[in-house]
Design a protein around this motif. Structure first.
Motif, PDB file in Angstrom:
ATOM      1  N   UNK C  24       0.815  -1.212   0.000  1.00 50.70           N
ATOM      2  CA  UNK C  24       0.000   0.000   0.000  1.00 50.70           C
ATOM      3  C   UNK C  24       0.850   1.264   0.000  1.00 50.70           C
ATOM      4  N   UNK C  25       2.077   1.184   0.563  1.00 50.12           N
ATOM      5  CA  UNK C  25       2.935   2.375   0.622  1.00 50.12           C
ATOM      6  C   UNK C  25       3.155   2.971  -0.770  1.00 50.12           C
ATOM      7  N   UNK C  26       3.336   2.104  -1.755  1.00 53.26           N
ATOM      8  CA  UNK C  26       3.576   2.572  -3.116  1.00 53.26           C
ATOM      9  C   UNK C  26       2.411   3.395  -3.653  1.00 53.26           C
ATOM     10  N   UNK C  27       1.191   2.919  -3.387  1.00 52.85           N
ATOM     11  CA  UNK C  27       0.001   3.667  -3.788  1.00 52.85           C
ATOM     12  C   UNK C  27      -0.039   5.019  -3.096  1.00 52.85           C
ATOM     13  N   UNK C  28       0.220   4.945  -1.785  1.00 54.96           N
ATOM     14  CA  UNK C  28       0.030   6.120  -0.938  1.00 54.96           C
ATOM     15  C   UNK C  28       0.980   7.241  -1.313  1.00 54.96           C
ATOM     16  N   UNK C  29       2.234   6.892  -1.624  1.00 57.20           N
ATOM     17  CA  UNK C  29       3.206   7.913  -2.021  1.00 57.20           C
ATOM     18  C   UNK C  29       2.700   8.698  -3.225  1.00 57.20           C
ATOM     19  N   UNK C  30       2.266   7.964  -4.238  1.00 56.16           N
ATOM     20  CA  UNK C  30       1.796   8.629  -5.455  1.00 56.16           C
ATOM     21  C   UNK C  30       0.537   9.430  -5.159  1.00 56.16           C
ATOM     22  N   UNK C  31      -0.328   8.852  -4.345  1.00 58.67           N
ATOM     23  CA  UNK C  31      -1.563   9.584  -4.051  1.00 58.67           C
ATOM     24  C   UNK C  31      -1.277  10.873  -3.307  1.00 58.67           C
ATOM     25  N   UNK C  32      -0.318  10.801  -2.390  1.00 60.20           N
ATOM     26  CA  UNK C  32      -0.065  11.979  -1.557  1.00 60.20           C
ATOM     27  C   UNK C  32       0.425  13.140  -2.415  1.00 60.20           C
ATOM     28  N   UNK C  33       1.086  12.850  -3.514  1.00 62.04           N
ATOM     29  CA  UNK C  33       1.646  13.947  -4.302  1.00 62.04           C
ATOM     30  C   UNK C  33       0.747  14.331  -5.479  1.00 62.04           C
ATOM     31  N   UNK C  34       0.077  13.355  -6.097  1.00 64.45           N
ATOM     32  CA  UNK C  34      -0.749  13.675  -7.262  1.00 64.45           C
ATOM     33  C   UNK C  34      -2.244  13.618  -6.983  1.00 64.45           C
ATOM     34  N   UNK C  35      -2.605  12.987  -5.864  1.00 64.61           N
ATOM     35  CA  UNK C  35      -4.029  12.842  -5.588  1.00 64.61           C
ATOM     36  C   UNK C  35      -4.705  11.876  -6.548  1.00 64.61           C
ATOM     37  N   UNK C  36      -3.925  10.937  -7.088  1.00 63.38           N
ATOM     38  CA  UNK C  36      -4.470   9.983  -8.049  1.00 63.38           C
ATOM     39  C   UNK C  36      -4.045   8.581  -7.631  1.00 63.38           C
ATOM     40  N   UNK C  37      -4.901   7.612  -7.883  1.00 59.22           N
ATOM     41  CA  UNK C  37      -4.518   6.231  -7.624  1.00 59.22           C
ATOM     42  C   UNK C  37      -3.871   5.655  -8.876  1.00 59.22           C
ATOM     43  N   UNK C  38      -2.713   5.076  -8.686  1.00 61.27           N
ATOM     44  CA  UNK C  38      -1.962   4.516  -9.796  1.00 61.27           C
ATOM     45  C   UNK C  38      -2.294   3.033  -9.928  1.00 61.27           C
ATOM     46  N   UNK C  39      -3.223   2.725 -10.820  1.00 59.46           N
ATOM     47  CA  UNK C  39      -3.665   1.341 -10.969  1.00 59.46           C
ATOM     48  C   UNK C  39      -2.565   0.441 -11.529  1.00 59.46           C
ATOM     49  N   UNK C  40      -1.486   1.024 -12.036  1.00 60.92           N
ATOM     50  CA  UNK C  40      -0.415   0.198 -12.591  1.00 60.92           C
ATOM     51  C   UNK C  40       0.528  -0.306 -11.494  1.00 60.92           C
ATOM     52  N   UNK C  41       0.290   0.119 -10.246  1.00 59.10           N
ATOM     53  CA  UNK C  41       1.220  -0.271  -9.192  1.00 59.10           C
ATOM     54  C   UNK C  41       1.296  -1.784  -9.014  1.00 59.10           C
ATOM     55  N   UNK C  42       0.145  -2.455  -9.111  1.00 57.11           N
ATOM     56  CA  UNK C  42       0.121  -3.911  -8.976  1.00 57.11           C
ATOM     57  C   UNK C  42       0.970  -4.585 -10.048  1.00 57.11           C
ATOM     58  N   UNK C  43       0.963  -4.009 -11.249  1.00 61.54           N
ATOM     59  CA  UNK C  43       1.742  -4.591 -12.345  1.00 61.54           C
ATOM     60  C   UNK C  43       3.237  -4.369 -12.114  1.00 61.54           C
ATOM     61  N   UNK C  44       3.603  -3.203 -11.564  1.00 63.22           N
ATOM     62  CA  UNK C  44       5.018  -2.943 -11.269  1.00 63.22           C
ATOM     63  C   UNK C  44       5.510  -3.893 -10.177  1.00 63.22           C
ATOM     64  N   UNK C 242      -0.560 -12.584 -13.133  1.00 65.10           N
ATOM     65  CA  UNK C 242      -1.676 -11.893 -12.488  1.00 65.10           C
ATOM     66  C   UNK C 242      -1.573 -11.930 -10.967  1.00 65.10           C
ATOM     67  N   UNK C 243      -0.433 -12.430 -10.452  1.00 57.56           N
ATOM     68  CA  UNK C 243      -0.418 -12.665  -8.998  1.00 57.56           C
ATOM     69  C   UNK C 243      -0.447 -11.370  -8.196  1.00 57.56           C
ATOM     70  N   UNK C 244      -0.074 -10.242  -8.813  1.00 56.24           N
ATOM     71  CA  UNK C 244      -0.133  -8.989  -8.086  1.00 56.24           C
ATOM     72  C   UNK C 244      -1.525  -8.384  -8.001  1.00 56.24           C
ATOM     73  N   UNK C 245      -2.423  -8.865  -8.885  1.00 57.69           N
ATOM     74  CA  UNK C 245      -3.722  -8.205  -8.995  1.00 57.69           C
ATOM     75  C   UNK C 245      -4.533  -8.305  -7.708  1.00 57.69           C
ATOM     76  N   UNK C 246      -4.572  -9.512  -7.132  1.00 55.64           N
ATOM     77  CA  UNK C 246      -5.371  -9.702  -5.922  1.00 55.64           C
ATOM     78  C   UNK C 246      -4.846  -8.810  -4.795  1.00 55.64           C
ATOM     79  N   UNK C 247      -3.513  -8.695  -4.715  1.00 53.49           N
ATOM     80  CA  UNK C 247      -2.942  -7.815  -3.688  1.00 53.49           C
ATOM     81  C   UNK C 247      -3.279  -6.360  -3.990  1.00 53.49           C
ATOM     82  N   UNK C 248      -3.215  -6.016  -5.279  1.00 50.10           N
ATOM     83  CA  UNK C 248      -3.453  -4.637  -5.675  1.00 50.10           C
ATOM     84  C   UNK C 248      -4.797  -4.139  -5.195  1.00 50.10           C
ATOM     85  N   UNK C 249      -5.790  -4.983  -5.358  1.00 45.71           N
ATOM     86  CA  UNK C 249      -7.138  -4.576  -4.983  1.00 45.71           C
ATOM     87  C   UNK C 249      -7.260  -4.453  -3.469  1.00 45.71           C
ATOM     88  N   UNK C 250      -6.656  -5.420  -2.774  1.00 46.51           N
ATOM     89  CA  UNK C 250      -6.760  -5.381  -1.317  1.00 46.51           C
ATOM     90  C   UNK C 250      -5.976  -4.199  -0.762  1.00 46.51           C
TER      91      UNK C 250
END
Lengths: 290, 391, 316
Positions: C24-44, C242-250
């Motif tokens: 979740x930290x990866x999502x949060x960093x991007x959100x804190x600066x851009x205010x956007x959720x980066x749906x590609x994080x799970x793929x990275x 696809x193994x990151x997808x389930x984590x991405x959503x959670x």
């Protein structure tokens, strides 16, 4: 021509069906609300139709009502969706922006798990052998076509009505709209419920169309796809969901010759569309006029 | 209203009748499985099996001298994708028959399309009940597991007659596992054993500490798992690492070499119920395993063997069609061949890597041999094999 | 309900919760600066696991375009982990340049970034599948050296067991969290980053190169994603692209639960969900998947800004 329909008839119906799901998100967006709940109501509506169409408890109904059973399924899906949408929408629509989107995602995920655990919904296999309304899949155009037409007409009327203007006022500036006496919460819930009800009916029509229904119908991916239709089509145009669905549903089929690399290109088109058509496909036409 | 609708539907569906055309040479056979999405793990195994079949059967002369050509179309993981792939194979691919799709749920959506177009379908991996009943042109060669589950439990009892308490775990979002566990649970009760806990998981799960904790909390001496390879592999690994020492019985989903990389050395000694064993005695199986191993540097999974068998069954049935019609397939009309093929598929039996199988009039498979194997890992813990237990 | 039972679930919950948190930290960093959720994080995240695998094992499988290929060299695991994470950071930067910057430059609807990042995710995941195949890859069992696979100890006569990878995951998450906290609150770059998150225009007036900081944020986010992807890959294997997808959503549930853009919030959210799942009664295991989302839904209704979220007007 006949060959074209043999090959792409199903795809054409899919476009109409997915466009309708796009519209179910378009209504809340009219009032500025980003909801991803539609796919859950779609799934629910499908289960209503699948259960009423196959469960022994409804055998007597089916025997007496005959084909009337089908509109009855739509009605049941509609009513259930409205009730549930009000129950979910009233508390959830206090949330804004991305919070609402995520709350609706959460709702759909919980719904999926609950459905998977309900014996009546058939578990992982789901429900199959749903009585067909038509021989040919293409004939389902008589379900989705008129509904899409009605939806577009409704959108046209809505835009010109007081309710529609209220929606747009809430979208442009919720505080100002509230100050001007627009009942913001009521309008947001109304827009949400219209969308969910539409999704429920589309689900009820889709269960016989696909002949099978299961918990995999309500996935997150499918839910986000609906949002993509609206945004790629043009979120501020009433034609947006239709245009977006036409492009995005047809795309994987057009790319079929690329075999297992086709989804890579599909992704590229998504990105390029966002970058070069920031106002959606509909924006291209509008831009020319302006 | 209803009549009007059906008249309109009729008008619409009255396509111009296809011009009479002959079957192409090489003879096209459709193969529609999931080559993308998260179902592709199975789809690619099926494609691998079909490729071996195409090459091998053509090297034997195909259909009495006319080679076959597999036409692959990706279904993705959903119902709509399967329908599109089927449509494509029927109208553009002009195939004599279709093998696919991967999932039972997809079959319920796509098979009626083929049935209506009178194109025979052979399901290579659909195990849900109700598949052959979809229509006259729908059959399968993948057996629903009813016989084999109890067999593997008996083997476990033979290894440890003192077994009393059983823990049952299954993937609740997988159609096959959810129905297989029912068969297991019946059989466990039938043998007079106690089911002390039933734990559910998802095929997408990776962390099973919750389920393992529940199992370890009871005094369990047999664990029965119905799941797919990736999830079950992790489950086994975590069971063993966290201290479970009793016997593990796995359902048919665990019958895959994909288990080996996941649980490694900890896969050792799992008893697995099999609809296919690479060690089965039939000559065609020996050849299949040899060619598969040469091509892919690892043994075939059940999905690959079933795909091979599906192709083989169609080719042999096409030979019967030629024998009955007394002319070459390529000299016959496509529609005629499709109908004749459907009939031929349901007559006689076929000796495939799965053993002797046949299809009854309804299209349901009748498979003679099922197996119970025990996983034996190599010393390095990287690869292993399913060692057949004597019946 | 014994002490051993309680301890066992606590351990399970903490270790799983820390996994959710680092994701979740990866999502949060991007959100804190851009205010956007980066749906590609799970793929990275997935990409990181595959890259580290490739660098440390060097062998492709039997499917995919590169079937049977072998890398001419392999790295020891710790080096591969760092290199894989670094490459994931670069991938994160590519995501920013492909999916986010062009939209910012054109002042497009912020919602579009959801779709464009989803498009990049689709590209990445299918590219992995195209090159590596859909099969299961797995790190060798000795990747963590000669540590025992698990520690089992007795509490009140009852065994409590914890897998070594669980401990490693937990410790690494703590370290990553501490490093991140130091970076943001203890360095000059971190200060500039916070200023950028607060208000991009003001930051730009203060002479901060906003564009570079956004790019840097995506690098750090991708790095964290790649690192956690590898760790989870070591723990559970790579069960397909696809193994990151389930984590991405959670993980989405995690960051919202904790409060969007809040780093302590992401950690708290991860732990709440991890513990919530661990303490679910065994009879209700069929509802485990719903725990995170049910918690999220309920908490949002009570506290719309999440547990530790600020009350400022939210950007979309």
């Amino acid at each position: 021509m006949a060959a074209f329909f043999d090959l792409y008839g199903f795809l054409c119906i899919m476009i109409l069906q997915q466009a309708l799901l796009g519209y179910s998100l378009y209504f809340p967006l009219m009032a500025g609300q980003l909801s991803l709940a539609s796919i859950g109501f779609y799934s629910l509506g499908g289960y209503v139709a699948a259960i009423m169409g196959t469960h022994p408890a409804f055998e007597a109904w089916r025997a007496t009502l005959g084909w009337l059973m089908i509109p009855l399924e739509w009605l049941a899906a509609l009513l259930l969706s409205v009730v549930l949408a009000v129950a979910v929408g009233l508390p959830a629509l206090r949330l804004r922006g991305i919070y609402l989107a995520l709350a609706t995602i959460a709702f759909v995920q919980v719904l999926n798990v609950v459905v998977l655990n309900m014996p009546i919904a058939g578990g992982a296999v789901g429900i199959f052998g749903i009585p067909q309304a038509f021989e040919s899949r293409f004939a389902y155009i008589w379900f989705f076509g008129p509904l899409l037409l009605l939806t577009i007409l409704f959108t046209l009327r809505l835009e010109r009505s007081a309710a529609g203007r209220n929606f747009m006022a809430v979208r442009e500036d919720e505080l100002a709209a509230g100050a001007m006496g627009v009942r913001t919460t009521a309008n947001k819930v109304l827009a949400f419920v219209i969308g969910c009800a539409l999704a429920g009916v589309v689900g009820a029509m889709s269960a016989p169309f696909l002949n099978t229904w299961n918990a995999r119908q309500g996935t997150f991916d499918a839910g986000v796809a609906c949002l993509a239709y609206v945004l790629i089509g043009g979120s501020r145009s009433k034609w947006g969901p239709l245009l977006g669905a036409a492009l995005l549903v047809a795309l994987p089929e057009v790319l079929r010759p690329l075999k297992d690399s086709r989804l890579i290109l599909n992704g590229m088109v998504l990105v390029l569309a966002c970058v070069y058509m920031p106002r959606g496909i509909a924006g291209l036409f509008a831009g020319r006029r302006a | 209203m209803s009549r009007m609708l059906s008249v309109l539907a009729l008008v619409l569906s009255l396509a111009v009748p296809a011009l009479a055309e002959n079957v192409a040479s090489p003879i096209p056979i459709g193969f529609a499985v999931a080559q993308t999405t998260n179902v592709a793990l199975f789809g690619q195994e099926q494609v691998n099996g079909a490729k071996i079949a195409e090459e091998y059967l053509n090297s034997l002369g195909g259909v009495n001298g006319t080679p076959i050509r597999m036409v692959y179309q990706d279904t993705g993981g959903d119902e709509a994708g399967a329908v599109n792939a089927f449509q494509n194979l029927i109208t553009q691919g002009k195939v004599v028959g279709i093998i696919g799709p991967t999932l039972s749920q997809q079959a319920f959506a796509a098979n009626p399309i083929a049935d209506r177009a009178k194109v025979p379908v052979v399901g290579p991996s659909n195990t849900a009940k109700g598949i052959p009943q979809i229509g006259e042109y729908v059959g399968r060669i993948s057996a629903p597991m009813t016989v084999v589950a109890p067999n593997s439990l008996k083997k476990a009892l033979a290894l440890n007659p003192k077994i009393k308490n059983v823990a049952v775990l299954f993937a609740q979002n997988d159609a096959f596992s959810a129905s297989e566990t029912g068969i297991f649970q019946e059989a466990i009760k039938g043998l007079g054993l106690n089911i002390v806990t039933i734990q559910r998981f998802q095929t997408t799960d990776t962390d099973f500490t919750t389920q393992v904790t529940a199992v370890l909390g009871e005094n369990v001496d047999l664990v029965v798992i119905s799941g797919l390879a990736a999830d079950s592999g992790n489950l086994v690994k975590q069971l063993r690492q966290l201290g479970y020492t009793g016997i593990i019985v796995g359902g048919n989903g665990l019958n895959s070499p994909n288990m080996f990389p996941v649980c490694g050395a900890l896969c050792q000694d799992i008893l697995v119920a099999q609809a296919y064993s690479p060690e089965a005695a039939a000559e065609v199986n020996r050849v299949f395993v040899e060619k598969f191993t040469a091509a892919y540097k690892k043994g075939p999974a059940q999905f690959s063997a079933q795909a091979f068998a599906a192709v083989q069954v169609i080719v042999e049935a096409l030979k019967k069609v030629e024998a009955t019609a007394k002319k070459k397939i390529t000299a016959m009309e496509l529609t005629e061949v499709r109908t004749a093929l459907n009939k031929a598929l349901r007559t006689g039996s076929y000796v495939t890597p799965l053993g002797e199988i046949s299809m009854n009039a309804e299209g349901e498979v009748e498979q003679k041999d099922f197996y119970v194997s025990q996983i034996k890992m190599d010393a390095d813990g990287k690869s292993g094999k399913f060692t057949l237990l004597p019946r | 309900m014994t002490l051993a039972w309680f301890l066992q679930n606590l351990l399970n919950g903490l270790s799983m919760g820390s996994v959710y948190a680092i994701f979740a930290l990866g999502y949060t960093l991007v959100f804190s600066i851009l205010g956007i959720i980066n749906f590609a994080h799970g793929a990275v995240f997935t990409l990181g696991a595959y890259l580290t695998y490739l660098l440390s094992v060097g062998q492709f499988g039997i499917n995919g375009l590169l079937a049977g290929w072998q890398l001419p060299f392999t790295l020891p695991f710790p080096l591969a982990l760092l290199a894989g994470a670094g490459l994931s950071g670069l991938a994160g930067m590519a995501v920013e340049r492909l999916a986010f910057k062009p939209l910012r430059a054109r002042q497009a609807d912020a919602l579009l970034a959801l779709v464009s990042s989803l498009g990049v995710a689709l590209i990445l995941v299918n590219l992995i599948q195209y090159l590596f195949g859909a099969e299961i890859y797995s790190y060798p069992s000795d990747v963590l050296g000669s540590l025992p696979p698990a520690f089992i100890f007795k509490v009140g006569g009852k065994p409590v067991a914890v897998r070594t990878v669980q401990i490693v995951l937990f410790v690494v998450s703590l370290v990553m969290l501490a490093a991140l906290a130091w970076f943001i609150h203890g360095t000059k770059a971190g200060k500039a980053l916070r200023a950028t998150a607060e208000n991009q225009d003001t930051a730009s007036l203060l002479g901060i190169n906003v564009d570079a900081f956004i790019l840097g944020t995506f690098f750090v986010s991708g790095l964290l994603g790649g690192l956690s992807g590898t760790l989870i890959g070591v723990s559970f294997g790579l069960s397909g692209p696809y193994f990151g997808v389930a984590y991405g959503l959670k993980a989405l549930a995690v960051i919202v639960l904790g409060g969007l853009g809040s780093i302590p919030g992401a950690v708290l959210g991860g732990l709440v969900i991890g513990l919530g799942e661990a303490f679910l009664p065994p009879d209700l295991s069929s509802y485990k998947e719903a725990v995170a989302y049910a918690l999220l839904f309920v908490i949002l209704l009570v506290r719309p800004q999440g547990l530790l979220g600020g009350t400022t007007e939210q950007k979309v």
